[in-house]
Write a protein that holds these residues in place. Structure first.
Motif, PDB file in Angstrom:
ATOM      1  N   PHE A 267      74.847  32.040  36.017  1.00 64.12           N
ATOM      2  CA  PHE A 267      76.185  30.568  34.834  1.00 64.12           C
ATOM      3  C   PHE A 267      77.753  31.168  34.395  1.00 64.12           C
ATOM      4  N   LEU A 268      78.654  30.162  35.173  1.00 59.41           N
ATOM      5  CA  LEU A 268      79.490  30.768  35.143  1.00 59.41           C
ATOM      6  C   LEU A 268      81.046  30.667  33.772  1.00 59.41           C
ATOM      7  N   GLY A 269      80.099  29.073  33.032  1.00 52.02           N
ATOM      8  CA  GLY A 269      80.931  28.836  32.157  1.00 52.02           C
ATOM      9  C   GLY A 269      80.886  28.139  31.406  1.00 52.02           C
ATOM     10  N   ALA A 299      89.776  29.127  30.263  1.00 54.99           N
ATOM     11  CA  ALA A 299      88.222  28.977  30.554  1.00 54.99           C
ATOM     12  C   ALA A 299      88.573  29.105  32.300  1.00 54.99           C
ATOM     13  N   TYR A 300      89.026  27.826  33.223  1.00 52.95           N
ATOM     14  CA  TYR A 300      89.325  27.701  34.458  1.00 52.95           C
ATOM     15  C   TYR A 300      89.013  28.652  34.766  1.00 52.95           C
ATOM     16  N   LYS A 301      90.546  29.489  34.421  1.00 55.34           N
ATOM     17  CA  LYS A 301      90.754  31.005  34.733  1.00 55.34           C
ATOM     18  C   LYS A 301      89.994  31.635  35.218  1.00 55.34           C
ATOM     19  N   GLN A 302      89.261  32.308  33.998  1.00 55.54           N
ATOM     20  CA  GLN A 302      87.650  33.008  34.182  1.00 55.54           C
ATOM     21  C   GLN A 302      86.910  32.603  35.172  1.00 55.54           C
ATOM     22  N   ILE A 303      86.503  30.981  34.718  1.00 54.69           N
ATOM     23  CA  ILE A 303      85.417  30.983  35.596  1.00 54.69           C
ATOM     24  C   ILE A 303      85.951  31.214  37.311  1.00 54.69           C
ATOM     25  N   ILE A 304      87.309  30.938  37.618  1.00 53.19           N
ATOM     26  CA  ILE A 304      87.719  30.817  38.941  1.00 53.19           C
ATOM     27  C   ILE A 304      87.765  32.409  39.602  1.00 53.19           C
TER      28      ILE A 304
END
Length: 325
Positions: A267-269, A299-304
């Motif tokens: 699970f990525l976020g 959230a995008y940056k953490q997932i990336i």
């Protein structure tokens, strides 16, 4: 001829011929249907051609979702924007959503045309290090309907993979349509001889979306496509005034995180719902650049970053396996 049946007509080409069941001599033959339908096909030569073209692409990521309208193209675009923030990396986006190409609009490229050179089709560039290819560039109008059967879709995907001059690329992100049908089978088939990092699967929290996403995960398992992870999109909404969080799409069965745990995939976020994301997509702008301090951008940056970590580790493992073999 040993491969000509006893009851075959005169001038039978033989059951082993590529013309079996197709020539004028086959008309009226009781074996015609069997000959024309049961002859095994050899490997598609395009698979090797795609391998040669894709040899200059280091990482390949598919973005999938079983359900439409979950923000898959939005995530694809912002994954590409996030990766392209590193000027030293060359990023490419391939839109194989043949009937509903959203990427040109989302990435501000609507109305652009594809150019062809001796080395193949040239991608359309958002920035110097971010190129895009989509069927949307081949239409005379953004409102034109693409009314194609499977073989024609398959042919265009083959062209995109084999004939586009991507050059040296660090990441190729492939945006796919919802479901598990023609486009998905084609992309998996043509990339079968190349190194693919895996698939990112997009969902929203409610069960009606998760139901189809489970099928997408099972599709990946059946075709031996690694799952990089699941992203829960539109996950809650924080009011900019009162700061109270509301669940616009309630996770009635535990949401994507529980589903990922149940199906044993990462699970990525979660990316929260932010109306400004939709506005940026309508205007063809990067939300990460326009509103960089928002919770959704974080959230995008953490997932990336998780995706980058996965791809780096996976590439090292693949290179180790090659050396070992």
């Amino acid at each position: 001829m040993a491969d000509v049946p006893e009851n075959a007509p005169e001038h039978c080409p033989g059951t082993g011929s590529e013309q079996a069941g197709k020539t004028s001599a086959c008309q009226g033959c009781p074996n015609q249907t069997i000959c024309s339908s049961s002859k095994p096909l050899g490997p598609d030569p395009a698979v090797q051609e795609v391998k040669e073209r894709m040899s200059s692409v280091k990482h390949k990521i598919l973005v999938l979702s079983g359900k439409g309208g979950v923000g898959k193209s939005t995530f694809t675009a912002h994954l590409a924007y996030g990766l392209a923030a590193d000027d030293s990396k060359q990023i490419a986006v391939l839109d194989v959503d043949i009937c509903g190409p959203s990427i040109p609009k989302v990435m501000g490229l609507e109305g652009e045309q594809v150019h062809q050179s001796g080395s193949g089709w040239s991608p359309v560039y958002v920035e110097d290090n971010l190129g895009v290819m989509s069927v949307g560039f081949l239409l005379s109008s953004p409102s034109d309907a693409v009314i194609w059967r499977g073989p024609k879709k398959n042919g265009l995907i083959k062209q995109f993979l084999r004939d586009v001059d991507w050059g040296e690329v660090d990441f190729l992100v492939v945006d796919t349509p919802p479901g598990t049908s023609d486009e998905h089978l084609s992309i998996v088939q043509y990339l079968s001889n190349t190194y693919v990092d895996g698939a990112i699967i997009i969902t929203t929290p409610q069960e009606v979306s998760l139901l189809d996403v489970r099928k997408e995960i099972n599709f990946c398992k059946k075709v031996k496509m690694p799952v990089i992870g699941v992203v829960e999109n539109m996950s809650g909404f924080v009011c900019p005034k009162c700061k109270k969080e509301s669940q616009i799409f309630p996770p009635t069965t535990g949401g994507a995180e529980k589903m990922a745990a149940d199906m044993e995939v990462p699970f990525l976020g979660k990316v929260p719902l932010d109306p400004r994301i939709g506005r940026c997509c309508d205007e063809g702008k990067s939300f990460l650049t326009e509103i960089p301090e928002s919770p959704a951008a974080d959230a995008y940056k953490q997932i990336i970053q998780k995706i980058l970590d996965y791809c780096g580790k996976k590439l090292e493992e693949n290179q180790f396996e090659i050396v070992k073999d």
